[in-house]
Scaffold this motif. Sequence first.
Motif, PDB file in Angstrom:
ATOM      1  N   ASN A   1      -5.954 -21.489  23.967  1.00  0.00           N
ATOM      2  CA  ASN A   1      -4.681 -21.133  23.336  1.00  0.00           C
ATOM      3  C   ASN A   1      -3.601 -22.188  23.518  1.00  0.00           C
ATOM      4  O   ASN A   1      -2.491 -22.034  23.019  1.00  0.00           O
ATOM      5  CB  ASN A   1      -4.176 -19.788  23.888  1.00  0.00           C
ATOM      6  CG  ASN A   1      -5.085 -18.635  23.484  1.00  0.00           C
ATOM      7  OD1 ASN A   1      -5.789 -18.711  22.481  1.00  0.00           O
ATOM      8  ND2 ASN A   1      -5.078 -17.573  24.274  1.00  0.00           N
ATOM      9  N   GLY A   2      -3.902 -23.238  24.265  1.00  0.00           N
ATOM     10  CA  GLY A   2      -2.951 -24.314  24.438  1.00  0.00           C
ATOM     11  C   GLY A   2      -1.961 -24.113  25.563  1.00  0.00           C
ATOM     12  O   GLY A   2      -1.001 -24.894  25.710  1.00  0.00           O
TER      13      GLY A   2
ATOM     14  N   LYS B   1      -1.821 -27.498  29.474  1.00  0.00           N
ATOM     15  CA  LYS B   1      -1.443 -28.734  28.810  1.00  0.00           C
ATOM     16  C   LYS B   1      -2.499 -29.814  29.039  1.00  0.00           C
ATOM     17  O   LYS B   1      -3.001 -29.977  30.156  1.00  0.00           O
ATOM     18  CB  LYS B   1      -0.085 -29.215  29.324  1.00  0.00           C
ATOM     19  CG  LYS B   1       1.041 -28.199  29.150  1.00  0.00           C
ATOM     20  CD  LYS B   1       1.226 -27.833  27.679  1.00  0.00           C
ATOM     21  CE  LYS B   1       2.351 -26.828  27.494  1.00  0.00           C
ATOM     22  NZ  LYS B   1       2.498 -26.430  26.072  1.00  0.00           N
TER      23      LYS B   1
ATOM     24  N   VAL C   1     -11.479 -27.241  20.831  1.00  0.00           N
ATOM     25  CA  VAL C   1     -11.106 -27.620  22.191  1.00  0.00           C
ATOM     26  C   VAL C   1     -12.363 -27.804  23.019  1.00  0.00           C
ATOM     27  O   VAL C   1     -13.290 -26.984  22.954  1.00  0.00           O
ATOM     28  CB  VAL C   1     -10.194 -26.550  22.824  1.00  0.00           C
ATOM     29  CG1 VAL C   1      -9.841 -26.932  24.256  1.00  0.00           C
ATOM     30  CG2 VAL C   1      -8.932 -26.367  22.004  1.00  0.00           C
TER      31      VAL C   1
ATOM     32  N   HIS D   1      -9.846 -32.584  22.291  1.00  0.00           N
ATOM     33  CA  HIS D   1     -10.178 -31.934  21.029  1.00  0.00           C
ATOM     34  C   HIS D   1     -11.194 -32.788  20.291  1.00  0.00           C
ATOM     35  O   HIS D   1     -11.084 -34.017  20.270  1.00  0.00           O
ATOM     36  CB  HIS D   1      -8.931 -31.733  20.160  1.00  0.00           C
ATOM     37  CG  HIS D   1      -7.966 -30.739  20.722  1.00  0.00           C
ATOM     38  ND1 HIS D   1      -7.091 -31.049  21.754  1.00  0.00           N
ATOM     39  CD2 HIS D   1      -7.750 -29.428  20.405  1.00  0.00           C
ATOM     40  CE1 HIS D   1      -6.364 -29.981  22.047  1.00  0.00           C
ATOM     41  NE2 HIS D   1      -6.743 -28.989  21.241  1.00  0.00           N
TER      42      HIS D   1
END
Length: 415
Positions: A31-32, A35, A117, A112
């Motif tokens: 989900n990001g 970081k 991911v 990525h």
Amino acid sequence: MTILQDTVITSSDYQNDSDFLDLASYEDITNGICKPNFLIDVMGKVSDLGAVATVQAKGVDTKRVHFRLLDASGNEIACCLWGKYAEQIEKHLEEESDEIEICLIRFAKISHFRGEVQITNAFDASLMFLNPTMEEAVDFKQKIEDNPLPLAIFDQDNEKKIMKTAAENWNDVNVRCISEILQSVEPENCKIICSIESIDTDWGWFYFGCNRHNRRLTKVGRNSSVKMNKSIAPQFYCDVCRSTCSNFSPKFKLHLSVKDDSEACRIMLLDTIAMTIIGVKASELWDGSFAEIEDPDLLPAPIQNLVGKSFCFGVKITSDNYSNGSDTFKVSEVWSGDYIQRIESLSEPLSLNETNSSTLSGGEIPAIECSNENSSEDFATPKNKRKEDGRDQMDMTSTSKKLCSKIVKKEKTEK
């Protein structure tokens, strides 16, 4: 952390035995929330492990391996490891008797690739542990075993599909002919009943391994490339200990040529598996010499005595077999004696050269032919397996068919 010219560094009495392990959530990674500027710790169950390949990276040949990690909740994430980390996996697959179940990557990098991911190594800063024994790994493995989940993965076309995992319970694995496993086109576990024809002396029968991690050691130092004195031990380096190893001993690594009624192949048995059929440890057969073996055909008597004996071997069919054409299969389990007789009691007796072993393709049916389910002509059936009754042979041409015991009444017709 940046160290400047006026930075002062002093020693400290503070001690802490913690590994400072901080496992990142798979959901936070995808989900990001995590970081990509920071390195993370990630652990999971290994699935869809691909073959270790050598590719060109910036004009240099580099090892690379793709696989996926699964957490206890069923989430998964792609992984791509390069260089020494891919080589570490390759060594484990070649030398260890246990398969890779759990993988822990510390200081991993989030990247990525093709819109997905994935986890990769941060150059040489990352640390990887295969089947770790720390408390967190043991708890994680227990959760996976208590809550088995199907593996949903993406293929090369990014189409989601369910992949069937290889059976871990060897009681559920079918017995196959060697001719069948040589024609396999997908990874799976199976059993073969065969006799040992010879010991492949092109390979040494043992290697020196770390007693703590059961890993193969690398000879280092100025004596690493010269013939050693019989009594002087060279220096060995352990990749897991990351230092020279003084606690080591010989470990079995046997390459055997085996044969059944249908075909022949080679199998590889590592230390603990080989010990079950030899009966002693490799250290008991070792003569204490560190010198190079001059005549590989001079084998210890317990190893030579294996020739002519029959066993049931649980083997793993990997991409190296069905993609690269290798006829050497790694053995994970061994059975003999009563176990083979129980299998024979379910089948029609078959003759192996001077043995009492039998070969069948499945443990549930009374008799079969070594054939594909879709075609009964892919493999020739040995003469001693053919029934005189043509009707019986016709009914048993597929491993998925059983003899029909239901009586079908015929409808009466008037003349």
